[in-house]
Structures are given as structure tokens and as C-alpha cells.
Enzyme design. Structure first.
Site, PDB file in Angstrom:
ATOM      1  N   GLY A 138       0.730  -1.282  -0.014  1.00 13.49           N
ATOM      2  CA  GLY A 138       0.083  -0.140  -0.033  1.00 13.49           C
ATOM      3  C   GLY A 138       0.889   1.338  -0.006  1.00 13.49           C
ATOM      4  N   GLY A 144      20.303  -5.909  23.720  1.00  7.17           N
ATOM      5  CA  GLY A 144      19.179  -5.388  24.324  1.00  7.17           C
ATOM      6  C   GLY A 144      18.140  -6.765  24.157  1.00  7.17           C
ATOM      7  N   ILE A 153      16.031  -8.129  21.738  1.00  6.90           N
ATOM      8  CA  ILE A 153      16.371  -9.225  20.692  1.00  6.90           C
ATOM      9  C   ILE A 153      17.673 -10.040  21.188  1.00  6.90           C
ATOM     10  CG2 ILE A 153      16.365  -9.762  18.311  1.00  6.90           C
ATOM     11  CD1 ILE A 153      14.662  -7.003  18.099  1.00  6.90           C
ATOM     12  N   GLY A 180      18.755  -2.884  17.176  1.00 12.04           N
ATOM     13  CA  GLY A 180      17.582  -2.009  17.028  1.00 12.04           C
ATOM     14  C   GLY A 180      16.884  -2.189  15.584  1.00 12.04           C
ATOM     15  N   ARG A 181      15.852  -1.503  15.576  1.00 17.42           N
ATOM     16  CA  ARG A 181      14.635  -1.475  14.551  1.00 17.42           C
ATOM     17  C   ARG A 181      14.282  -0.090  14.124  1.00 17.42           C
ATOM     18  NH1 ARG A 181      12.682  -6.369  13.615  1.00 17.42           N
ATOM     19  NH2 ARG A 181      10.894  -5.542  12.577  1.00 17.42           N
ATOM     20  N   HIS A 216      -1.912 -18.523  48.875  1.00 14.51           N
ATOM     21  CA  HIS A 216      -0.766 -19.252  49.064  1.00 14.51           C
ATOM     22  C   HIS A 216      -0.510 -20.633  49.059  1.00 14.51           C
ATOM     23  CE1 HIS A 216       3.028 -19.839  51.752  1.00 14.51           C
ATOM     24  NE2 HIS A 216       2.449 -20.919  52.164  1.00 14.51           N
TER      25      HIS A 216
END
Length: 480
Positions: free
Chosen positions: A122, A190, A192, A279-280, A452
Site C-alpha cells: 500500500g 538489548g 532481541i 535495534g529496529r 498461598h
């Protein structure tokens, strides 16, 4: 003739498909576009999360932990196991079946709610029109009263370690390994990097994580981060902080990685496989026509206000492609908020209470403010900490590493944050998230009856400890 919809959603990941379903439930004629294709070249919903992210990684995490538990931890229960083996190919096939089941489920949900599911790419044009390019290259123009952009994110590649799909992999390629590498390098410690490193460490790889930051898990409460680092190091993960990778050289079946360590020295390390997890970034490539009216911020995210509206009237954006943490559940809730606002409701999202989880074992989970953030803001607070080693249920399960940390305002006692490393941390922190949503105090949790023995009692005890009332550990003296 241009097809007209009330709402067109671009992207069928957790933000997009949820938004589309909610729009349809509210009586809006809705279409949802997804460009993802499976190995057979068929259009498939779910985006990164279901296809190469949250779900497949958790399948591998669970499989690898069961192997580790059978091999190394059942003897304490009096269970003897011999010649425990792992069939990595079968593990990957199981992961793939789970992905197929869930992505197929989304297709069914979209259909049952009356959403028109479209496969292809799209592109947002001016006037809230969308150009749909199908997987064969055919194009058509769609129009809508509202457009929701939910195109997600993609891994960041770095020039010093170019992805080749064979030796140097991104997070997607790391989910398809069919053999256990003897030496595995991971750039980035991190979320991932830790999850993928944990999978292969349990299966027998010697895993080295190279992290450029000098603080481990800087986004997390640092008391919890430091405890987590101790636990992971004990598990055999070699986490090296302050290490900046400067180059990589692929040689047949291995890669030599050059990096500068925290002392400024140049170091070389050889690995069989290298995973890049730095990262992304938001996915906007080819998404926006120059005259569509949607602006990007300085980091490349689509600019939106607190209600996820873009600069272009009737155009919204949600999930990883906008500001805030890149979390599936955050994107889903934004999708619902936008769908309901399009339908005329006044829905808002509470960004202060979004849980964050790292699915290692033990899990790391947090919600609300960290102690460091409160110190920086000058906000007065009290802390209650309860270690799982004092939990009868955790000890019975031989799973007692970690702690619960609850932070409350020192004047109002209102809960400001909760941070956990330990068994079922993701589920435990959600209890506190619910309490925070209702404006609860630490005393409110302390006065609640907890079953408990349960792990949840650790949250109860941490809440009691905030005001010096813990029962099953000595209470710390209050700061003067």
C-alpha cells in the site's frame, strides 16, 4: 472505478489487524492491506510479530528452555535423564507450525468480522487514496474516509557487519538456523539480542554479546538490570559492555569480528555465526507519496499527536512506525484507540502504564517509572524489594533467582512503578499494571489477600516492604 471504504488499514501486524477488526466491529467498511508473503509466496497476515518476531522467538525460547531443563535441572527433583538430545530442525518446524496456525487464525478473524483482506503493497496518495500494488505487479486505487498506517518496523543494518543471510544474520535469519553454531556472536545485548542469545546458549553455543552501551539494559531499572546481568553471566552468556564493533570479515564458514573494547583496545573474535541485533527502524520505504500530507519526525517516525493523528486530516498512524516503545501490545491498543475515535468515541490511551518484557529465563518485566527516572525528576519515593529466594512457591519450583521491586510515592503511597526479574515476571508485573490503572497505593496491594503458595505473593510482600511491613523478609530501615 475506485473502490471506496470507510477505513483502509495499511499493515496487518498487531497494530493493523487489531485496528481493522475494531473498525469493522464498529460498523465501518474496512479493508486491511498486508505485503507479507510466506515461504510459498502466499499473502499472509500478522506482520513481523507473528511471522518473524514475538511468536516464533517465544516458541524457540520455550523449546530451548525445556531442553536445558531436561538436560541440566531435573536431577534436583529426583528425575534422571540420560542422553538428552535436541533436534533443531524439529524445533524450527514446530515454530513454523505455530506461526502458520496463528497467522491463519488472523485471516479467519478478519473474515469473520467482515474486513476485506488485501495482499500487496500500500502507498498513501493525496486525498486519502491508497495505491495497492499486488504481488504480481498489478495496481489499483482505493479511497477511504480514513486511513490507518500500521506498517511496523524492520531491523537496522550496520555497514560494519552487512547481512549476508548465511554467516551474518539479522533477527529474522536467526530464527531459521537448523544447527547449533559452536561460536555465536551477537551485536547488541538489548531485548532481541538477549532472547536470541539465550536460545542458542541453552542449546550449546558459546555466545558472546557485544554491546556498545556501558550500562546493561539502560532502559530498565538499574537495580534489576544489574541483578539480571549477574544471572545471565552465571548462565554462561558472555556479555561485553562498552564494545563498539568496527568491522567484520567473512571467511568461508566463519566471520572475524573486530571491535574496540571498553578500554579502547582493538580486539578480534571469530564466530561461526553472527547475529546483528542493534535495534529496529520504522518502515516507511515507498509508503508515502510526496503530496500525501504526512510528515516524518527527525528520527524517521511518522509524526502523530497523542491520539495518533498525523498532519493529514483523516490519516492516522499506529505501532512501531510512530513514537514510543516498539511493543506489539502498545501498537494494538493504539489501533483500538484510533478505530474508536474514528467512530466518534473519545477513547484515549494511557502511555504511562505500558508493560515491557524481556522473555529470557528468568523473565525481566517492568511497568511505570524506574528509580533512576524518579531521581532525575526529583519525585519522592519509597521502595519495597522482595527476593524470590524467600518465596516458598519459587523454591518449590527450583526457580528462585531474581526479585520484585515496587516503587511508591513517599507522600501519597501511589504506585509509581514495578520492576521484576524472576519466574513469571511478565504475568506478575501485569497485576501491578492493573493496580496502577486504578490508581492503587502500595497499601492497597498490601491489604489484598493473595493465595498461598503463589509467585504473586512476592508482589504482595514487595508492596508491604514499601512501608516497612514485609512479613517474610527483614524490613529495611527507612532512609532519613
Amino acid at each position: 472505478m475506485t473502490e471506496k471504504y470507510d477505513v483502509i488499514v495499511i499493515g496487518a501486524g498487531p497494530a493493523g489487524y487489531v485496528a481493522a477488526i475494531r473498525c469493522a466491529q464498529l460498523g465501518l467498511k474496512t479493508a486491511c492491506i498486508e505485503k507479507w508473503q510466506n515461504a510459498k509466496g502466499e499473502g499472509v497476515n500478522g506482520g513481523t510479530c507473528l511471522n518473524v518476531g514475538c511468536i516464533p522467538s517465544k516458541a524457540l525460547l520455550d523449546s530451548s528452555y525445556k531442553y536445558h531443563e531436561a538436560k541440566s535441572e531435573l536431577s534436583v527433583h529426583g528425575i534422571s535423564t540420560t542422553s538428552v538430545k535436541i533436534d533443531v530442525k524439529a524445533m524450527i518446524e514446530r515454530k513454523t507450525k505455530i506461526v502458520e496456525q496463528l497467522t491463519g487464525g488472523i485471516a479467519g478473524l478478519l473474515k469473520s468480522n467482515g474486513v476485506t483482506s488485501l495482499f500487496g503493497t500500500g502507498k498513501l496518495l493525496s486525498g486519502k487514496e491508497v495505491e495497492l500494488t499486488d504481488h504480481k505487479g498489478g495496481k489499483q486505487i482505493l479511497a477511504a474516509d480514513n486511513v490507518i498506517i500500521a506498517t511496523g518496523s524492520q531491523p537496522i543494518n550496520i555497514p560494519v557487519a552487512p547481512i549476508d543471510g548465511k554467516i551474518i544474520l539479522d533477527s529474522t535469519g536467526a530464527l531459521e538456523l537448523t544447527a547449533v553454531p559452536k561460536r555465536l556472536g551477537v551485536i547488541g545485548a538489548g531485548v532481541i539480542g538477549l532472547e536470541l542469545g539465550s536460545v542458542w546458549n541453552r542449546l550449546g553455543s558459546k555466545v558472546v554479546l557485544l554491546e556498545a552501551m556501558t550500562d546493561f539494559l539502560s532502559i530498565m531499572d538499574q537495580q534489576i538490570a544489574k541483578e539480571s546481568l549477574k544471572i545471565f553471566t552465571k548462565q554462561g552468556l558472555d556479555i561485553r559492555l562498552g564494545c563498539r564493533v568496527t568491522g567484520s570479515d567473512v571467511k568461508t564458514k566463519e566471520v572475524v569480528v573486530t571491535y574496540q573494547n571498553s578500554d579502547g583496545e582493538e580486539v578480534k573474535e571469530t564466530f561461526d555465526k553472527l547475529i546483528v541485533c542493534v535495534g529496529r527502524r520504522p518502515f516507511t520505504e515507498g509508503l508515502l507519496a510526496p503530496d500525501c500530507g504526512v510528515n516524518l519526525d527527525e528520527r524517521g517516525f511518522i509524526f502523530v499527536n497523542e491520539k495518533c493523528a498525523t498532519n493529514a486530516p483523516g490519516v492516522w498512524a499506529v505501532g512501531d512506525v510512530v513514537r514510543g516503545p516498539m511493543l506489539a501490545h502498545k501498537g494494538s491498543e493504539e489501533g483500538i484507540m484510533v478505530a474508536e475515535r474514528i467512530a466518534g468515541q473519545k477513547t484515549q490511551m494511557n502511555y504511562d502504564i505500558v508493560p515491557n518484557v524481556i522473555y529470557t529465563h528468568p523473565e525481566i518485566a517492568s511497568v511505570g517509572k524506574t528509580e533512576e527516572q524518579l531521581k532525575q525528576a526529583g519525585e519522592p519515593y519509597n521502595i519495597g524489594v522482595f527476593p524470590f529466594v524467600a518465596s516458598g512457591r519459587a523454591l518449590a519450583a527450583n526457580d528462585s533467582e531474581g526479585m520484585v521491586k515496587l516503587i511508591a510515592h513517599s507522600e501519597t503511597d501511589r504506585i509509581l512503578g514495578c520492576h521484576i526479574v524472576g519466574p513469571s515476571a511478565a504475568d506478575l508485573v501485569q497485576q501491578v499494571a492493573i493496580a496502577m490503572e486504578f490508581g492503587s497505593s502500595a497499601e492497597d496491594i498490601g491489604m489484598t489477600v493473595f493465595a498461598h503458595p503463589t509467585l504473586s505473593e512476592s508482589v504482595h510482600e514487595a508492596a508491604l516492604a514499601v512501608n516497612g511491613h514485609a512479613i517474610h523478609i527483614p524490613n529495611r530501615k527507612k532512609r532519613k
